[in-house]
Design an enzyme around this catalytic site. Structure first.
Site, PDB file in Angstrom:
ATOM      1  N   GLY A 130      16.857  28.611  40.949  1.00 26.84           N
ATOM      2  CA  GLY A 130      17.253  27.753  39.844  1.00 26.84           C
ATOM      3  C   GLY A 130      16.250  27.881  38.714  1.00 26.84           C
ATOM      4  O   GLY A 130      15.089  28.255  38.941  1.00 26.84           O
ATOM      5  N   GLN A 153      11.556  25.674  31.268  1.00 28.09           N
ATOM      6  CA  GLN A 153      10.801  26.747  31.941  1.00 28.09           C
ATOM      7  C   GLN A 153      10.780  28.039  31.133  1.00 28.09           C
ATOM      8  O   GLN A 153       9.937  28.893  31.365  1.00 28.09           O
ATOM      9  CB  GLN A 153      11.380  27.016  33.335  1.00 28.09           C
ATOM     10  CG  GLN A 153      11.186  25.834  34.281  1.00 28.09           C
ATOM     11  CD  GLN A 153      11.702  26.154  35.659  1.00 28.09           C
ATOM     12  OE1 GLN A 153      12.879  26.022  35.925  1.00 28.09           O
ATOM     13  NE2 GLN A 153      10.817  26.601  36.531  1.00 28.09           N
ATOM     14  N   CYS A 188       8.476  26.109  42.946  1.00 30.01           N
ATOM     15  CA  CYS A 188       8.969  26.160  41.570  1.00 30.01           C
ATOM     16  C   CYS A 188       8.359  27.375  40.871  1.00 30.01           C
ATOM     17  O   CYS A 188       7.158  27.632  41.020  1.00 30.01           O
ATOM     18  CB  CYS A 188       8.579  24.875  40.850  1.00 30.01           C
ATOM     19  SG  CYS A 188       9.113  24.806  39.139  1.00 30.01           S
ATOM     20  N   LEU A 189       9.177  28.094  40.116  1.00 28.58           N
ATOM     21  CA  LEU A 189       8.680  29.269  39.402  1.00 28.58           C
ATOM     22  C   LEU A 189       7.566  28.903  38.415  1.00 28.58           C
ATOM     23  O   LEU A 189       6.727  29.736  38.084  1.00 28.58           O
ATOM     24  CB  LEU A 189       9.823  29.957  38.651  1.00 28.58           C
ATOM     25  CG  LEU A 189      10.912  30.586  39.527  1.00 28.58           C
ATOM     26  CD1 LEU A 189      12.059  31.089  38.663  1.00 28.58           C
ATOM     27  CD2 LEU A 189      10.359  31.705  40.390  1.00 28.58           C
ATOM     28  N   HIS A 196      16.185  19.109  41.594  1.00 25.95           N
ATOM     29  CA  HIS A 196      14.956  19.745  41.102  1.00 25.95           C
ATOM     30  C   HIS A 196      15.110  20.194  39.647  1.00 25.95           C
ATOM     31  O   HIS A 196      14.256  19.910  38.799  1.00 25.95           O
ATOM     32  CB  HIS A 196      14.630  20.933  42.023  1.00 25.95           C
ATOM     33  CG  HIS A 196      13.424  21.721  41.639  1.00 25.95           C
ATOM     34  ND1 HIS A 196      12.327  21.849  42.461  1.00 25.95           N
ATOM     35  CD2 HIS A 196      13.133  22.448  40.526  1.00 25.95           C
ATOM     36  CE1 HIS A 196      11.422  22.608  41.861  1.00 25.95           C
ATOM     37  NE2 HIS A 196      11.892  22.987  40.683  1.00 25.95           N
ATOM     38  N   GLU A 197      16.231  20.864  39.351  1.00 26.23           N
ATOM     39  CA  GLU A 197      16.436  21.378  37.979  1.00 26.23           C
ATOM     40  C   GLU A 197      16.648  20.235  36.985  1.00 26.23           C
ATOM     41  O   GLU A 197      16.151  20.284  35.866  1.00 26.23           O
ATOM     42  CB  GLU A 197      17.620  22.354  37.928  1.00 26.23           C
ATOM     43  CG  GLU A 197      17.481  23.600  38.799  1.00 26.23           C
ATOM     44  CD  GLU A 197      16.131  24.287  38.699  1.00 26.23           C
ATOM     45  OE1 GLU A 197      15.521  24.289  37.616  1.00 26.23           O
ATOM     46  OE2 GLU A 197      15.658  24.803  39.738  1.00 26.23           O
ATOM     47  N   HIS A 224      13.504  18.740  35.849  1.00 25.99           N
ATOM     48  CA  HIS A 224      12.848  19.534  34.793  1.00 25.99           C
ATOM     49  C   HIS A 224      13.294  19.077  33.399  1.00 25.99           C
ATOM     50  O   HIS A 224      12.502  19.105  32.453  1.00 25.99           O
ATOM     51  CB  HIS A 224      13.206  21.019  34.924  1.00 25.99           C
ATOM     52  CG  HIS A 224      12.311  21.793  35.834  1.00 25.99           C
ATOM     53  ND1 HIS A 224      10.954  21.908  35.626  1.00 25.99           N
ATOM     54  CD2 HIS A 224      12.570  22.517  36.959  1.00 25.99           C
ATOM     55  CE1 HIS A 224      10.426  22.664  36.586  1.00 25.99           C
ATOM     56  NE2 HIS A 224      11.381  23.045  37.408  1.00 25.99           N
TER      57      HIS A 224
HETATM   58 CO    CO Z   1      11.245  24.187  39.113  1.00 26.21          CO
END
Ligand code: CO
Length: 181
Positions: A46, A51, A89-90, A131-132, A135
């Protein structure tokens, strides 16, 4: 399509609230495609607007369930149950922590064609949506991990382990029957 630079945790942009997308333009669609390409290139499941440095309510998700989700102005309208699992998480490289999330959610969003979609999501997809969407409000999974009650995490892990074992036993019994036949 192009791979965009993924912002990491020191970047203030990850802490900002995103604005709604007012119109689904060509630019929005290019951005969503770029986000997908970036997500695949970095082995993520995701990716959310902030991000890649875009403070818009957008995210893309692919948890390998046969669907690719491009979500515009997503909201969660229902949360059910609780479960715990490891997240990463990226934007926070090399960190994995237990986070308590709903077992299932009902989410509503607009797709890239402007159609309003409502989905009921379970397991990894539900976790990923939570999670997304976090963000988009400047919230990171490490915040959730920090605020999670450690006793509750242990309880949920134990409960999930028991459920898994019961499920495995049933499977095993089924296998035995097949052998007996
Ligand atoms: Co993340």
């Amino acid at each position: 399509m192009a791979i965009r630079n993924v912002r990491v945790v020191e970047d203030d942009i990850l802490r900002k609230e995103c604005r709604e997308v007012k119109e689904i333009t060509e630019r929005v669609n290019i951005l969503l495609d770029d986000m997908l390409e970036t997500m695949y290139a970095t082995n993520g499941v995701g990716l959310a607007g902030p991000q890649v440095g875009i403070l818009k309510r957008l995210c893309v998700i692919d948890v390998d369930d046969g669907n690719v989700y491009k979500m515009i102005n997503p909201i969660i309208i229902e949360r059910n149950g609780e479960c715990v699992d490891i997240e990463g998480c990226l934007s926070i490289p090399n960190v994995n922590e237990y986070v308590i999330r709903p077992e299932s959610v009902v989410a509503r969003y607009f797709d890239e064609n402007g159609d309003e979609i409502e989905i009921e999501a379970y397991d990894l997809l539900a976790r990923c949506i939570c999670h997304e969407l976090d963000h988009l409000d400047g919230v990171l999974f490490t915040d959730r991990a920090k605020e999670a009650d450690k006793v509750k995490v242990e309880e949920l892990l134990e409960k999930q382990k028991q459920l898994e074992e019961e499920y495995c036993d049933e499977d095993f019994e089924d296998d035995l029957e097949i052998i007996e036949e």
